[in-house]
Design a protein around this motif. Structure first.
Motif, PDB file in Angstrom:
ATOM      1  N   ASP A  39      23.679   6.640  13.277  1.00 44.02           N
ATOM      2  CA  ASP A  39      23.868   7.111  14.645  1.00 44.02           C
ATOM      3  C   ASP A  39      25.130   6.443  15.189  1.00 44.02           C
ATOM      4  N   ASP A  41      26.298   6.636  18.355  1.00 43.97           N
ATOM      5  CA  ASP A  41      26.307   6.438  19.806  1.00 43.97           C
ATOM      6  C   ASP A  41      26.537   4.962  20.116  1.00 43.97           C
ATOM      7  N   THR A  42      27.269   4.694  21.180  1.00 46.54           N
ATOM      8  CA  THR A  42      27.544   3.318  21.597  1.00 46.54           C
ATOM      9  C   THR A  42      27.363   3.198  23.108  1.00 46.54           C
ATOM     10  N   ASP A  44      28.033   2.772  27.003  1.00 51.68           N
ATOM     11  CA  ASP A  44      29.148   3.297  27.797  1.00 51.68           C
ATOM     12  C   ASP A  44      30.146   2.215  28.198  1.00 51.68           C
TER      13      ASP A  44
END
Length: 203
Positions: A39, A41-42, A44
């Motif tokens: 995945d 995603d990190t 914000d």
């Protein structure tokens, strides 16, 4: 200290990118390919440096978890991640052709930064080293028609910022400041420096 040869420890590249596979072969070390499929995603609030270093580490550790063969104990896993940053906004790979056109329209005539993070993890003792490199890229001012024609080639779809500097996308680039291979996706000189910390010297 180990000098690169056929008896050197094996590298395991945590990437399916044919560009990274080609670049890592320049080191002259035996290499296996094992994509991480993590995945990406990190948070914000992560900076560009945190994003590429964090994802390169995540990819390398994910591959380490997959390894079951005792012969892999001496191997070093290499994870890498690349993003394009324009005026503080991060661009990854485009979602579709429309997104690719949007990215390239924003980049047209502007100077952006390419960040690539690289992580090395030794399987036997989990020793790890993570760092990144930044290159500035100035793009030509391109018309809507030029951008659409380039996107229609399909080349931008798997590349951060929707262009490949080593392929047709080179026609969109006016100049670069820094490491060319960093923009392609794997700064091999940085990787060589990291491997020296594992007592592996290349070439």
């Amino acid at each position: 200290m180990i000098f690169a040869s056929n008896s050197s420890p094996k590298l395991i590249l945590a990437s399916a990118s044919p560009r990274r596979q080609q670049l890592i072969s320049l080191l002259g070390l035996p290499v296996d390919i094992l994509p991480s499929q993590v995945d990406e995603d990190t948070p914000d609030d992560w900076s560009p440096a945190q994003i590429v270093e964090g994802l390169s580490l995540r990819k390398a550790l994910a591959v380490k978890e997959k390894l079951t063969n005792p012969s892999d104990e001496s191997s070093i896993i290499v994870g890498s991640d690349t993003i394009v940053v324009l005026k503080g906004d991060v661009m990854g790979k485009p979602r579709d052709e429309e997104d690719a056109i949007r990215m390239l329209s924003l980049l047209s005539g502007e100077t952006h930064e390419v960040y690539t993070g690289v992580t090395c993890v030794r399987v036997s003792d989990s020793k790890m080293i993570t760092s990144h490199r930044v290159t500035k890229v100035k793009m030509r001012k391109c018309s809507e028609q030029q951008i659409s024609r380039y996107v229609a080639t399909g080349e931008p779809m798997d590349k951060a910022g929707a262009y490949g500097i080593q392929e047709i996308g080179s026609l969109l680039v006016e100049s670069i400041e820094g490491c060319y291979f960093n923009v392609v996706g794997l700064p091999v000189s940085l990787l060589a420096v990291q491997l020296e910390q594992f007592d592996i010297v290349v070439p």
